[in-house]
Design a protein around this motif. Sequence first.
Motif, PDB file in Angstrom:
ATOM      1  N   HIS B 118       0.391  -1.080   0.196  1.00  0.00           N
ATOM      2  CA  HIS B 118      -0.126  -0.130   0.319  1.00  0.00           C
ATOM      3  C   HIS B 118       0.732   1.025  -0.027  1.00  0.00           C
ATOM      4  O   HIS B 118       0.350   2.305   0.660  1.00  0.00           O
ATOM      5  CB  HIS B 118      -1.392  -0.127   1.245  1.00  0.00           C
ATOM      6  N   ALA B 119       1.876   0.998  -0.688  1.00  0.00           N
ATOM      7  CA  ALA B 119       2.614   2.208  -0.964  1.00  0.00           C
ATOM      8  C   ALA B 119       2.808   2.846  -1.810  1.00  0.00           C
ATOM      9  O   ALA B 119       2.059   2.152  -3.187  1.00  0.00           O
ATOM     10  CB  ALA B 119       4.727   2.142  -0.749  1.00  0.00           C
ATOM     11  N   HIS B 120       2.664   4.099  -2.287  1.00  0.00           N
ATOM     12  CA  HIS B 120       2.834   5.043  -3.516  1.00  0.00           C
ATOM     13  C   HIS B 120       4.115   4.681  -4.244  1.00  0.00           C
ATOM     14  O   HIS B 120       4.587   4.460  -3.507  1.00  0.00           O
ATOM     15  CB  HIS B 120       2.531   6.497  -2.888  1.00  0.00           C
ATOM     16  N   VAL B 121       3.554   4.593  -4.973  1.00  0.00           N
ATOM     17  CA  VAL B 121       5.000   4.319  -6.101  1.00  0.00           C
ATOM     18  C   VAL B 121       5.574   5.217  -7.119  1.00  0.00           C
ATOM     19  O   VAL B 121       4.633   6.139  -7.776  1.00  0.00           O
ATOM     20  CB  VAL B 121       5.121   3.305  -7.050  1.00  0.00           C
ATOM     21  N   VAL B 122       6.465   5.577  -6.739  1.00  0.00           N
ATOM     22  CA  VAL B 122       7.277   6.604  -8.119  1.00  0.00           C
ATOM     23  C   VAL B 122       8.430   6.230  -8.536  1.00  0.00           C
ATOM     24  O   VAL B 122       9.382   6.071  -8.208  1.00  0.00           O
ATOM     25  CB  VAL B 122       7.589   8.018  -7.254  1.00  0.00           C
ATOM     26  N   THR B 123       8.325   5.948 -10.204  1.00  0.00           N
ATOM     27  CA  THR B 123      10.103   5.070 -10.910  1.00  0.00           C
ATOM     28  C   THR B 123       9.892   6.109 -11.777  1.00  0.00           C
ATOM     29  O   THR B 123       9.204   6.852 -12.853  1.00  0.00           O
ATOM     30  CB  THR B 123       9.490   4.266 -11.113  1.00  0.00           C
ATOM     31  N   ALA B 124      11.185   5.796 -11.432  1.00  0.00           N
ATOM     32  CA  ALA B 124      12.537   6.249 -13.315  1.00  0.00           C
ATOM     33  C   ALA B 124      12.543   5.325 -13.823  1.00  0.00           C
ATOM     34  O   ALA B 124      12.633   5.566 -15.232  1.00  0.00           O
ATOM     35  CB  ALA B 124      13.391   7.781 -12.467  1.00  0.00           C
ATOM     36  N   GLU B 144      -5.336   0.816  -4.118  1.00  0.00           N
ATOM     37  CA  GLU B 144      -5.912   2.268  -3.959  1.00  0.00           C
ATOM     38  C   GLU B 144      -4.491   3.117  -3.450  1.00  0.00           C
ATOM     39  O   GLU B 144      -4.304   4.383  -2.957  1.00  0.00           O
ATOM     40  CB  GLU B 144      -6.633   2.420  -2.881  1.00  0.00           C
ATOM     41  N   VAL B 145      -3.486   2.848  -4.484  1.00  0.00           N
ATOM     42  CA  VAL B 145      -2.043   3.922  -3.956  1.00  0.00           C
ATOM     43  C   VAL B 145      -1.626   3.865  -5.918  1.00  0.00           C
ATOM     44  O   VAL B 145      -2.238   3.603  -6.830  1.00  0.00           O
ATOM     45  CB  VAL B 145      -1.107   3.338  -3.989  1.00  0.00           C
ATOM     46  N   LYS B 146      -1.008   5.426  -5.844  1.00  0.00           N
ATOM     47  CA  LYS B 146      -1.078   5.860  -7.214  1.00  0.00           C
ATOM     48  C   LYS B 146       0.514   5.534  -7.717  1.00  0.00           C
ATOM     49  O   LYS B 146       1.722   5.120  -7.219  1.00  0.00           O
ATOM     50  CB  LYS B 146      -0.777   7.656  -6.907  1.00  0.00           C
ATOM     51  N   ILE B 147       0.888   5.346  -8.420  1.00  0.00           N
ATOM     52  CA  ILE B 147       2.077   5.640  -9.407  1.00  0.00           C
ATOM     53  C   ILE B 147       2.362   6.768 -10.400  1.00  0.00           C
ATOM     54  O   ILE B 147       1.602   7.229 -11.420  1.00  0.00           O
ATOM     55  CB  ILE B 147       1.989   3.952 -10.670  1.00  0.00           C
ATOM     56  N   GLY B 148       3.230   6.855 -10.243  1.00  0.00           N
ATOM     57  CA  GLY B 148       3.451   8.381 -11.034  1.00  0.00           C
ATOM     58  C   GLY B 148       5.209   7.953 -11.581  1.00  0.00           C
ATOM     59  O   GLY B 148       5.639   7.314 -11.295  1.00  0.00           O
ATOM     60  N   PHE B 149       5.096   8.200 -12.916  1.00  0.00           N
ATOM     61  CA  PHE B 149       6.055   8.219 -13.657  1.00  0.00           C
ATOM     62  C   PHE B 149       6.789   9.375 -14.629  1.00  0.00           C
ATOM     63  O   PHE B 149       7.050   8.472 -15.935  1.00  0.00           O
ATOM     64  CB  PHE B 149       5.619   6.946 -14.210  1.00  0.00           C
ATOM     65  N   ARG B 150       6.595  10.226 -14.596  1.00  0.00           N
ATOM     66  CA  ARG B 150       6.809  11.106 -15.316  1.00  0.00           C
ATOM     67  C   ARG B 150       7.746  11.401 -16.158  1.00  0.00           C
ATOM     68  O   ARG B 150       8.158  12.132 -16.955  1.00  0.00           O
ATOM     69  CB  ARG B 150       6.035  12.767 -14.804  1.00  0.00           C
ATOM     70  N   SER B 151       9.101  10.601 -14.738  1.00  0.00           N
ATOM     71  CA  SER B 151      10.452  10.608 -15.595  1.00  0.00           C
ATOM     72  C   SER B 151      11.037  10.014 -16.368  1.00  0.00           C
ATOM     73  O   SER B 151      11.874  10.142 -16.527  1.00  0.00           O
ATOM     74  CB  SER B 151      11.413  11.370 -13.992  1.00  0.00           C
ATOM     75  N   THR B 152       9.892   8.708 -16.432  1.00  0.00           N
ATOM     76  CA  THR B 152      10.388   7.896 -17.640  1.00  0.00           C
ATOM     77  C   THR B 152      10.349   7.846 -19.167  1.00  0.00           C
ATOM     78  O   THR B 152      11.092   7.905 -19.846  1.00  0.00           O
ATOM     79  CB  THR B 152       9.263   7.030 -18.146  1.00  0.00           C
TER      80      THR B 152
END
Lengths: 333, 333
Positions: B118-124, B144-152
């Motif tokens: 249940h951790a949000h993820v941000v991935t490059a 119910e978590v988000k994945i941020g990947f704008r740096s990919t």
Amino acid sequence: MLNERKIAVIGFGSIGRTFVRLLTAKSHYIKKLAELRVVAVADSKGMVLKPSGFSDYELIKLCELPLSGLRSLPESLDLDIDLLYSEVQPDIHVELTPANYETGEPGLSNIVNAINNHAHVVTANKAPLALRFSELMDLARKNEVKIGFRSTVMGGTPLIDMLLSIRSYSVESIHGILNATTNFMLTEMHEKLIPMEEALRRAQAIGIAETDPRLDLDGWDSAAKIVILSNVVRREIKLQNVIREPLKVELSDIAECLRNNNVIKYVAALEPDGKAYVKPMKLSRRDPLAGVDGTLNAVRIGTTIGEITLVGKGGGRIETAHNVLDDVIGVML
Amino acid sequence: MLNERKIAVIGFGSIGRTFVRLLTAKSHYIKKLAELRVVAVADSKGMVLKPSGFSDYELIKLCELPLSGLRSLPESLDLDIDLLYSEVQPDIHVELTPANYETGEPGLSNIVNAINNHAHVVTANKAPLALRFSELMDLARKNEVKIGFRSTVMGGTPLIDMLLSIRSYSVESIHGILNATTNFMLTEMHEKLIPMEEALRRAQAIGIAETDPRLDLDGWDSAAKIVILSNVVRREIKLQNVIREPLKVELSDIAECLRNNNVIKYVAALEPDGKAYVKPMKLSRRDPLAGVDGTLNAVRIGTTIGEITLVGKGGGRIETAHNVLDDVIGVML
């Protein structure tokens, strides 16, 4: 499946009708997101209300009325936004009235009224935001509603959402070609060596310039847009502080530019020192904005970590209607 | 004021360190949004945990260790993501491990583990998304978590957020210059008429190409990016179905192009029929992608209501770190 959302469409000219038609065309897709019901449609002369929501058929019939023709319907009421809110309590207020840069009205009062009634607002009318950006945002925050306004600048291109997503670094400058009418005219002048009056007639003939084109030619439209963009990136400037130089270009200016491999563009800008202006500028052919022709818009954004250039459609009815709809979906989610 | 958020940084090479340094440099600004505490830092060989959060001073000291040097610290533990989660329960998992396009590991397992906790993820790291985009998004929704990947993709330009905001119309095609290393090399070859090997050496000398540049030159990096972009706009394609033609350009090809006023670019594309490819292409000088030089990236997006062109930085450590931080802020809000 989300709940039912009631929507009021305020302003029922060409954008309003294109938006309502798009709603009916996309109703199958929208149903996956929410039960969206148009409960009120208003133009400058009258309004029709239906608490249970108009059917797609009823909406399309409304779109076939002559402009400002709602009052011709037997069920039409005099325009009265307070009455509208007390009768049908919309969840989403879509403001598509024309821009008035002196008073902001009627859009400004309509939007304030909507927010105070806890409705989300989607606006394609630039004037209220250009005149009262931070007040309206503060009021929306206080009332826990959202304001969608992506169609106010580069109506066919989701620029605003991109700018809103920049948080950990800063925008230092903005240079844009933000008005489709004047850019079309300048392109015609460069390509066909016709005088400005003739270029204006052509823009009017293809329906991109208003009969009264002063908001475009005097720079009000571009100035309002640079004010909105600047405020989005937390550079607060005021419309009255934007230096506006009306577009006035002679054929001899164009000829001289062509000889020197330059291009005249009507540029709206925010400089790093906070100065904002709208003026005709000679650009070198190597400038990324120089090749942006016709009804295209473009913006060059200088940030603390580099430059971003975005080129896309400036507006157009169907493009603007799509961006209004995307905002409606956005405020619901 | 939001609550305390605990963050784990997994992958501690050049991007990881730049990101951690940026966190400390921006801590004053971030404090306005949340109490962000780095509670875990891991590299390929070891990890350090601190449930109360490392101080800015401790973080900067960690950044001064040699690469893969965490295990040299007395308090270092063997890398064990399960242990990490049970000991410090991060709210946000920042995945900055290198891309492996065969297995997706270690990023793929790390991200799945994070979401299941249940951790949000941000991935490059692009590989997990390029290989398992829809599975990971589904898993995130379920938890119910988000994945941020704008740096990919276009790490220095918030392209992903713009694309995500398009909802009521469709993206039909994407053409992009998405790899900075190969674009720098091609620009050098056109401008200085040097052979490809020499252009590669220059890219390595200024630190934009890896010692092993195969992920760039064989098209894996561009292919992964076109897969991610396509999936973002709901055009689901698979990495193994992207036709990859490695970059192999002779000086004679460049010379011929220059004679015909063309430019060779390494283009990644999704066509309207669903075909996706990465290959060297001759572009006319009039093509909007032809003038995108050096380490710039660009993408031309064909939608049902017109075309959008975005030009901006492809990556770079500080740019990518900013986009990772913007994603961290984004998942918190």
